[in-house]
Design an enzyme around this catalytic site. Structure first.
Site, mmCIF file in Angstrom:
data_model
loop_
_atom_site.group_PDB
_atom_site.id
_atom_site.type_symbol
_atom_site.label_atom_id
_atom_site.label_comp_id
_atom_site.label_asym_id
_atom_site.label_seq_id
_atom_site.Cartn_x
_atom_site.Cartn_y
_atom_site.Cartn_z
ATOM 1 C CG HIS A 170 10.056 4.039 1.810
ATOM 2 N ND1 HIS A 170 10.187 4.326 0.483
ATOM 3 C CD2 HIS A 170 10.006 5.255 2.422
ATOM 4 C CE1 HIS A 170 10.215 5.623 0.294
ATOM 5 N NE2 HIS A 170 10.100 6.216 1.453
ATOM 6 C CD GLU A 276 6.742 3.476 0.082
ATOM 7 O OE1 GLU A 276 7.098 4.525 -0.472
ATOM 8 O OE2 GLU A 276 6.376 3.441 1.269
HETATM 9 O O1 TA6 Z 1 6.418 6.498 1.387
HETATM 10 C C1 TA6 Z 1 6.199 7.687 0.635
HETATM 11 C C2 TA6 Z 1 6.720 8.849 1.451
HETATM 12 O O2 TA6 Z 1 6.148 8.885 2.730
HETATM 13 C C3 TA6 Z 1 6.468 10.132 0.680
HETATM 14 O O3 TA6 Z 1 5.346 10.799 1.196
HETATM 15 C C4 TA6 Z 1 7.771 10.903 0.854
HETATM 16 O O4 TA6 Z 1 7.755 11.629 2.069
HETATM 17 C C5 TA6 Z 1 8.777 9.750 0.847
HETATM 18 O O5 TA6 Z 1 8.137 8.718 1.613
HETATM 19 C C6 TA6 Z 1 10.156 10.125 1.334
HETATM 20 O O6 TA6 Z 1 10.160 10.061 2.694
HETATM 21 P P1 TA6 Z 1 11.564 10.104 3.502
HETATM 22 O O7 TA6 Z 1 11.139 10.177 4.906
HETATM 23 O O8 TA6 Z 1 12.310 8.844 3.176
HETATM 24 O O9 TA6 Z 1 12.304 11.312 2.958
#
Ligand code: TA6
Length: 316
Positions: A170, A276
């Protein structure tokens, strides 16, 4: 002459707890927290920070740290749920002393690296309580400052049960201005629109992606080189991934979601984009004894207008 790099430097941070810093002689560095096995810094030779970490980041257990490169395992898509990005990023990892390096390519002495493992059993994730897994991470800082991450999952169940999961690195890329940033290499691909209840399948247009509102998409079966281009400071990040990470997730919360998210500053959405390397189009299933390995390598290039930039269409 082979340059031998110093061993990882241990830091006992106030915020976030123990971490290790990988250093290269030219000034490149990367810092990895044991909490979450999370890269929280990647700097170029001039000491410029290439990753975004929110000024409102909460470093305390059990909160996920907003920024750097969270390991999203197992990645669910309960949209907007903190646990939607799994438990690996809110657990304490340890140094992997029993390295299973048979899976990994040999490293030359000019690569700085660290091996971590997550053995923690997720007691608060009911449908994972019956599973036993090994989640390993190797982080490598190469002699030219490239940052490589190799995640390995092994099913060590003794009950014969398989398990399935999604995964992503991420990565929060630091950008000077989201309005001057493009993602290049995803043109014309099928994507899942996570802004819709049923994650509707759509087709991307013919141009590089620009972000003009909340954006949350999973692009399926992409090429293995994707470009994040910051036109304001003339910087291009390249994500080099392998076939076991076939997909790319692109996310920016934009103003409203940033305002409603305590660990993102109201204006910080302008300063990052998440792109990502991921497995989101289908699940990985491992039977006892089976392993999965996914690798991404991040590189960065500061250019001038006269430079000829790599074109995603003609990557050799
Ligand atoms: O990786 C993208 C994602 O899953 C989005 O859908 C959004 O939820 C973002 O990550 C933020 O997620 P987090 O759990 O870090 O707040």
């Amino acid at each position: 002459m082979v340059v031998v790099v110093p061993p990882p430097q241990f830091n006992n941070r106030e915020l976030g707890g123990p971490s290790f810093t990988l250093n290269q002689s030219d000034g490149y560095s990367a810092e990895i927290l044991l909490y979450g096995g999370q890269v929280i810094s990647w700097k170029n030779a001039r000491g410029e920070e290439l990753l975004f970490v929110s000024e409102n980041a909460d470093y305390e257990h059990p909160h996920p740290l907003r920024g750097g490169i969270p390991i999203c395992f197992p990645k669910f898509f309960d949209y907007g749920c903190v646990e939607g990005n799994g438990f690996a990023r809110t657990r304490d990892w340890v140094i992997d002393a029993e390295l299973e390096d048979s899976d990994l390519p040999l490293l030359t002495a000019d690569n700085a690296f660290i091996d971590l493992i997550l053995n923690h059993m997720p007691d608060d994730f009911p449908n994972w309580r019956r599973h036993r897994f090994e989640l390993r991470l190797r982080v490598i800082l190469g002699p030219t400052g490239d940052l490589t991450m190799i995640s390995r999952v092994k099913n060590v169940n003794t009950n014969g049960r398989p398990f399935s999961f999604n995964f992503s690195f991420h990565t929060y890329f630091s950008v000077s201005n989201i309005n001057a940033t493009q993602v290049d290499g995803l043109q014309s691909l099928v994507y899942l629109d996570y802004m819709t209840r049923n994650h509707r399948r759509c087709i991307e247009g013919d141009y590089p992606i620009t972000i003009e509102n909340e954006f949350d998409r999973g692009y399926l079966n992409t090429s293995n080189e994707i470009f994040v281009v910051d036109h304001e400071i003339r910087r291009t990040f390249t994500i080099h991934k392998d076939d076991r990470l076939p997909d790319i997730v692109v996310w920016n919360p934009w103003a409203l979601e940033a305002r409603d998210t305590t660990d993102i500053g109201d204006e910080e959405y302008r300063k990052f984009i998440c792109v990502e390397a991921a497995v989101v189009g289908s699940e990985i299933t491992l039977y006892p004894g089976e392993k999965w390995t996914g690798t991404q390598r991040l590189s960065v290039h500061d250019w001038t207008d006269s430079d000829v930039l790599p074109d995603p269409g003609n990557i050799l």
